[in-house]
Scaffold this active site. Sequence first.
Site, PDB file in Angstrom:
ATOM      1  N   LYS A 186      -0.629  23.947  40.941  1.00 39.12           N
ATOM      2  CA  LYS A 186       0.716  24.049  40.374  1.00 39.12           C
ATOM      3  C   LYS A 186       1.221  25.482  40.428  1.00 39.12           C
ATOM      4  CE  LYS A 186       3.396  23.441  36.092  1.00 39.12           C
ATOM      5  NZ  LYS A 186       3.372  23.006  34.683  1.00 39.12           N
TER       6      LYS A 186
ATOM      7  N   LYS B  23      -3.193  26.698  38.133  1.00 39.04           N
ATOM      8  CA  LYS B  23      -1.759  27.003  38.080  1.00 39.04           C
ATOM      9  C   LYS B  23      -1.580  28.508  38.159  1.00 39.04           C
ATOM     10  CE  LYS B  23       2.003  26.547  34.653  1.00 39.04           C
ATOM     11  NZ  LYS B  23       2.417  25.938  33.369  1.00 39.04           N
TER      12      LYS B  23
ATOM     13  N   ASP C 211      -1.625  22.786  29.579  1.00 38.57           N
ATOM     14  CA  ASP C 211      -1.560  23.962  30.442  1.00 38.57           C
ATOM     15  C   ASP C 211      -2.120  25.151  29.670  1.00 38.57           C
ATOM     16  OD1 ASP C 211      -0.045  22.041  31.825  1.00 38.57           O
ATOM     17  OD2 ASP C 211       1.290  23.554  32.693  1.00 38.57           O
TER      18      ASP C 211
END
Lengths: 353, 495
Positions: free
Chosen positions: A273, A237, A163
């Site tokens: 996400k 995300k 991430d």
Amino acid sequence: MSAPFALLTARTVDPVMAQQRAASFTRRSIKTSAKAAGLRLALSMVDLTTLEGKDSPEKVRSLCRKAVRPFERDEELLGERLPSCAAVCVYPSMVAVAREEFGKVEEEGRRGLKGPAPSEGEGALKRVKVASVATGFPSGQYPLSVRLADTERAIADGADEIDMVINRGAFLAGRYAEVAEEIREVAAVCDASRSGAFPGPVHLKVILETGELETLDNVRRASDIAIANIRDGDFIKTSTGKVQPAATMPVTLVMLEAIRDECLRNGRRIGMKPAGGIRTAKQALHYLVMVWETTWGIGIEASGHQGTEAEGSAWLSPDLFRFGASTLVNDLLRQIMKERTGRYSAGYDFSEA
Amino acid sequence: MTRQAASAPRRLDFATELTRWEYAAAPETTKVEIAPRYGHFIGGEFVGPIGGGGHFASVNPATEQPLCEVAQGSEADVDAAVRAARDALPAWAGLPGKERAKYIYRIARRIQERARELAVLETIDGGKPIRESRDVDIPLAAAHFFYHAGWADKLGFAFAGHEPKPVGVCGQIIPWNFPLLMAAWKLAPALACGNTCVLKPAETTPLTALRLAEICAEVGLPPGVVNVVTGDGRTGAAVVNHPGVDKIAFTGSTEVGKKIAAAVAGTGKRLTLELGGKSPNIIFEDASIDQAVEGIVEGIYFNQGHVCCAGSRLFVQESVLDEVVEKLRIRMASLRVGDPLDKNTDIGAINSMQQLATIRRYVEAGVAEGARLHEVNGHPLPDRGYWCRPSFFTGVQPSHVVAREEIFGPVLAVMSFRTPEEAITRANNTPYGLAAGVWTDKGSKIFEIARRLKAGVVWLNTYNKFDPASPFGGFKESGFGREGGLQGLRSYVQL
């Protein structure tokens, strides 16, 4: 093959109608069978997260156990094996700990110590993934070489998913090419084939930190930049969770629209996400409604005439949708128990991660 | 034009996924009491019809089952109602504004308190989804009463330098598309200004107006201030032609509006008309496309397209036509058509068998004239009831019937343009002038285009936004007079 339409200019987003559309998903009434399916699906999509300076190996180990088996008494009290979470999400220094713990879980499973191994359980993952934040999370205010080294180390320690954060300074200054180039470099690190103990592909999730981008126009532009520079199956995300506001419905909607447009234009499936601020089962169901109604019929081959039974969504899967959350899991469990027993459980009925 | 085929997905071996997520039925369960038979509301009480009009059934369009019987208002019934209104007028007009305001506030509060019941009634009587009656019709109806209650003691400020007096007895004839909301639009300003009313709801949707009459009695509104006479067009004609009526307010079709205008001519009665429309919705290439697509859906598929200001003519700049059409197809496929009482239904039942036949006639005419019909929504429809899938036409010529006439159903005509001049010219090339929508990210363009569109309401980067403070009404064959806002009060006062 020609794309159905060309993108003329950078897409703008009108906040009034975007907010109106996002609010409309919260007015869906998800009941009985739809609720039961949605709660279990949401559980399987959680990236169970701990990202604190005070994180200890012990906490990460219990987080891993919680991710594999969110509710230890599920078979006893519900008569079913609930799905595992999709991943645990930790700092790079904890990747090795998590990987080691999952190794133990697999070993116990093989030896039949603790019931069936997660790979054999009904509705369970083959293996809960280890996601690591990297690239100088959460600010990204480090030299690129440091950010790339951070990423390489996390992968070497066994991370399945990275991430990353984008360079918001460069983005807000209008240096979009720089933002894009840095994403490509991190993707290249993830792409380099892994050898040794941890083979297999490494997925990338690009955190836009939408709370710092402020406008939906910026969210859309950052989404388009990220999508253009990551690989099929990678994610975008919303947030680190360290900046308010974190994930919101309008922001997630705009990002989903960028993902949908990419699939329509180029046939690639990018995951989504939202992270931070999704704490209740009800919120999670609202997000799933949004995913379902925004990606309906996209990226699935219609095996008949359009708009009919053949259509569905590829995004109603942890392959392409995740929740970055921690407290969400126990509220999902509470609601699942309520569904089955008609009563609400106490908070202490479920283990803390 | 084909969509890019999706690549083979990189799977992570997750076992859980849903490719389809079926929403379980989520019916609104509030039960409402409906009497087997209703009379008229005259002089503060429900009375049986006189003059031999008899009764007729009000039908649930989603099931084709009769709900109850309502009275067919005769000339004698209308006469009794007008007399009651006339008798009540001096006392009501003589009340201080702040006293009238109290009654209007009480009506608003009572509508809120009985909101769920009213929403269910509106849905079963008219076919509109409960989501809309619950979130739009009923709250807006209450808001109209609240707003106008505020004006009742401030009319001297609204018309500074004048002493506004009521017009007198108002005959008000309302349509079936927003039954309670239209009743509120008519009654609230009339009562605030000191008038008394005879309201004639549409024959297919009388139930909420009758419930509103009940509320008037509940809150102690003096008898005769509001009277409700049910019935079909003949009852409406009796209201229009009654010599004791000082003002006619009508919302409905242009065809009937013209007849009313002819009937009222030379009688000294005041008249406001809110009639049909064929409103343009214009999308420029620099618009926020995803939001504009929401606006298209909101504009034409809201309330099954039974909306006088529906954005039924879509003009899209040619460079983004393919994208808009593709995204509209995708969005439409996700609309849920069916049981109006299900909280997840987006598009309910067509109001009546006659209206369904009208819509079908137009769709057939569109196909016959060579336009291409897109009916992309495959949601299964119930066996009984009046249903129409939402659809749109492409390849529409401006001369086609579907581009010129009001269909009053979920059918959209999509056309393209190349320059702003062309968009304005074509948007204005219609006998109607009720509403318009403009979608662009460019501020200067918004104001230039809005200024030149001949429409009573122009929505910019949104559509179908209503507020009691905002005047609503048309140009040309869409009628005259305004409802709502300061401007809306003007029709109900003498200066």
